[in-house]
Enzyme design. Structure first.
Site, PDB file in Angstrom:
ATOM      1  CG  PHE A 150     -80.945 -17.201  42.723  1.00  0.00           C
ATOM      2  CD1 PHE A 150     -79.978 -17.130  41.733  1.00  0.00           C
ATOM      3  CD2 PHE A 150     -80.616 -17.773  43.938  1.00  0.00           C
ATOM      4  CE1 PHE A 150     -78.693 -17.618  41.960  1.00  0.00           C
ATOM      5  CE2 PHE A 150     -79.326 -18.267  44.177  1.00  0.00           C
ATOM      6  CZ  PHE A 150     -78.365 -18.183  43.177  1.00  0.00           C
ATOM      7  CG  ASP A 235     -86.499 -21.961  46.270  1.00  0.00           C
ATOM      8  OD1 ASP A 235     -86.265 -21.930  47.493  1.00  0.00           O
ATOM      9  OD2 ASP A 235     -85.603 -21.908  45.403  1.00  0.00           O
ATOM     10  CE  LYS A 264     -80.668 -18.060  50.611  1.00  0.00           C
ATOM     11  NZ  LYS A 264     -79.399 -17.467  50.289  1.00  0.00           N
TER      12      LYS A 264
HETATM   13  N1  PLP Z   1     -83.373 -20.818  46.361  1.00  0.00           N
HETATM   14  C1  PLP Z   1     -83.462 -19.534  46.718  1.00  0.00           C
HETATM   15  C2  PLP Z   1     -84.804 -18.876  46.701  1.00  0.00           C
HETATM   16  C3  PLP Z   1     -82.335 -18.813  47.085  1.00  0.00           C
HETATM   17  O1  PLP Z   1     -82.442 -17.515  47.413  1.00  0.00           O
HETATM   18  C4  PLP Z   1     -81.091 -19.469  47.091  1.00  0.00           C
HETATM   19  C5  PLP Z   1     -79.869 -18.739  47.448  1.00  0.00           C
HETATM   20  O2  PLP Z   1     -79.810 -17.541  47.512  1.00  0.00           O
HETATM   21  C6  PLP Z   1     -81.030 -20.804  46.722  1.00  0.00           C
HETATM   22  C7  PLP Z   1     -82.190 -21.475  46.367  1.00  0.00           C
HETATM   23  C8  PLP Z   1     -79.724 -21.551  46.702  1.00  0.00           C
HETATM   24  O3  PLP Z   1     -79.288 -21.775  47.990  1.00  0.00           O
HETATM   25  P1  PLP Z   1     -77.760 -22.191  48.262  1.00  0.00           P
HETATM   26  O4  PLP Z   1     -76.926 -21.000  47.993  1.00  0.00           O
HETATM   27  O5  PLP Z   1     -77.766 -22.621  49.701  1.00  0.00           O
HETATM   28  O6  PLP Z   1     -77.465 -23.321  47.341  1.00  0.00           O
END
Ligand code: PLP
Length: 425
Positions: A150, A235, A264
């Site tokens: 994700f 990520d 986050k």
């Molecule tokens: N990358 C990862 C690993 C995530 O867990 C998330 C959100 O849960 C995101 C990217 C996307 O972040 P945002 O919701 O702030 O766009």
């Protein structure tokens, strides 16, 4: 709030739900109602969120990894309040000290020779920027990522995410993306070729159901990328900033990415803040045109001071170590619980305070979240794997609070077992 009467508070709840139904998101309103979450959040402190009536909930969702330093950490809040009076947003035409300071701190705290940062407002935006940088630097087009992964829901981030249900309605997405099974080095080796700009992975899959990499996996992917001239983007939006017991999850595996994404928890649970960070060598391509990638509100002074204070708090209060110790305790107790409920719990796994509890049946997971909510503990299932209940509390959660979560979980599992038996009977 104390000045409002019970009737006034009740009205706030009724009107808010009604407005969700009428103006915001009726589906989400139904989901919250179904899950017994029919109140309005009002105030936060530490690992707790309080509703409008002053009822405390222990928050094991933690904003999906936002509240690492706890809700309303006094130092982060104080620093933000001070900046709010001075200069909340940037002119965008003069140098800004706070952005520069935060970039320097990130260069110091991240592994390897990651050095230059770009600031934005969310995880998905950080991923978009990372993908663009990889394409520009390598002059290649393709991206390889993992099934179940994700990375956010904007077009590029969605294109490299790994769950069809969120992708299909928006096709065609970015061309040249391929998802391979996580933890499968052979599949990765096959997928990465001379036109691959980057491999993007979460070091530990969060929304995929808290899936840990095998000990050799990330190192293996690193080698494949280096051999084939593709960049490795890790990520750490959910796993970063102390969550897994180290400042960044990749440090558990001794792997340094070419680009790292963060968001986050970076804004300290007070403000939105995302970033992607890379090496001086890679960043050179952005020098040709300093406005090649930009954001009006990204890296604003208010968010940056929140980020700076958050990094200080994480280091000075040794929160990664707190996450490691509390995580070991929590995971151990959950494993013991699994032995008492072998008919419901399939597996418990995690690192630090990123813990997943996989159940045998998807419906049992939503039932369990409902039972827990009724008993004032918030948990949620993971987005790409609804059989997995996540425990992702603020790293400041106390042992007493963990014990309350565990006893609540015991009662809730007992409730779920009774319901399953009743339906089965
Ligand atoms: N990358 C990862 C690993 C995530 O867990 C998330 C959100 O849960 C995101 C990217 C996307 O972040 P945002 O919701 O702030 O766009």
């Amino acid at each position: 709030m104390e000045t409002l009467s019970f009737e006034e508070k009740k009205k706030i709840v009724e009107e808010t739900i009604e407005k969700y139904m009428k103006y915001l998101n009726p589906g989400l309103a139904r989901l919250y109602k179904f899950a017994n979450l029919t109140t309005v959040e009002w105030r936060g402190a530490g690992a707790k969120v309080f509703d409008v009536f002053g009822e405390a909930y222990i928050d094991c969702v933690g904003g999906f990894g936002v509240f690492n330093v706890g809700r309303n950490h006094p130092r982060v809040v104080a620093r933000v309040m001070e900046q709010l009076q001075l200069l909340p947003l940037s002119s965008r035409t003069l140098f800004n000290k706070h952005q520069a300071d935060l970039a320097e701190m990130l260069a110091q705290v991240t592994p390897g020779n990651l050095q230059y940062s770009f600031f934005c407002n969310s995880g998905a935006e950080a991923v978009e920027g990372a993908l663009k940088l990889a394409r520009m630097y390598t002059k290649r087009k393709k991206f390889v990522s993992a099934l179940g992964g994700f990375h956010g829901k904007t077009f590029g981030a969605l294109s490299v995410s790994g769950r069809e249900v969120y992708k299909r309605p928006f096709e065609p997405l970015l061309p040249g993306t391929e998802q391979v099974p996580f933890n499968d080095l052979e599949a990765m080796e096959k997928a990465v070729d001379e036109d691959t700009a980057a491999v993007i992975l979460e070091p530990i899959q969060g929304e995929g159901g808290v899936i840990l990499p095998s000990p050799e996996y990330l190192q293996g992917v690193r080698e494949i990328c280096t051999k084939k001239g593709a960049l490795l983007i890790l990520d750490e939006v959910q796993t970063g900033l102390g969550r897994t017991g180290k400042m960044f999850a990749c440090e558990h595996y001794g792997v340094v990415p070419d680009i790292m994404t963060l968001a986050k928890g970076l804004g300290g649970g007070v403000l939105p803040l995302g970033a992607f960070i890379s090496t001086a060598e890679i960043w050179k391509v952005f020098e040709e045109n300093p406005l090649m990638h930009s954001s009006t509100l990204g890296g604003n002074p208010l968010s940056c001071v929140a980020g700076i204070e958050t990094l200080r708090v994480l280091q000075e209060e040794d929160m990664p170590a707190q996450a490691a110790e509390k995580g070991t305790y929590f995971l151990g107790r959950l494993k013991a619980l699994q032995e008492e409920f072998p008919d419901i719990i399939r597996e418990v796994r995690g690192l630090g305070l990123l813990i997943g509890m996989e159940l045998f049946v998807e419906d049992a997971a939503s039932l369990l979240a409902m039972e827990m909510a009724q008993r004032k503990v918030l948990v949620a299932y993971t987005l790409n794997n609804p059989k997995v209940i996540r425990f992702e509390p603020p790293l400041t959660i106390t042992y007493e609070e963990i014990d309350v979560v565990l006893s609540t979980l015991y009662e809730s599992l007992t409730g779920v077992r009774a319901i399953i038996q009743e339906i089965g009977a």
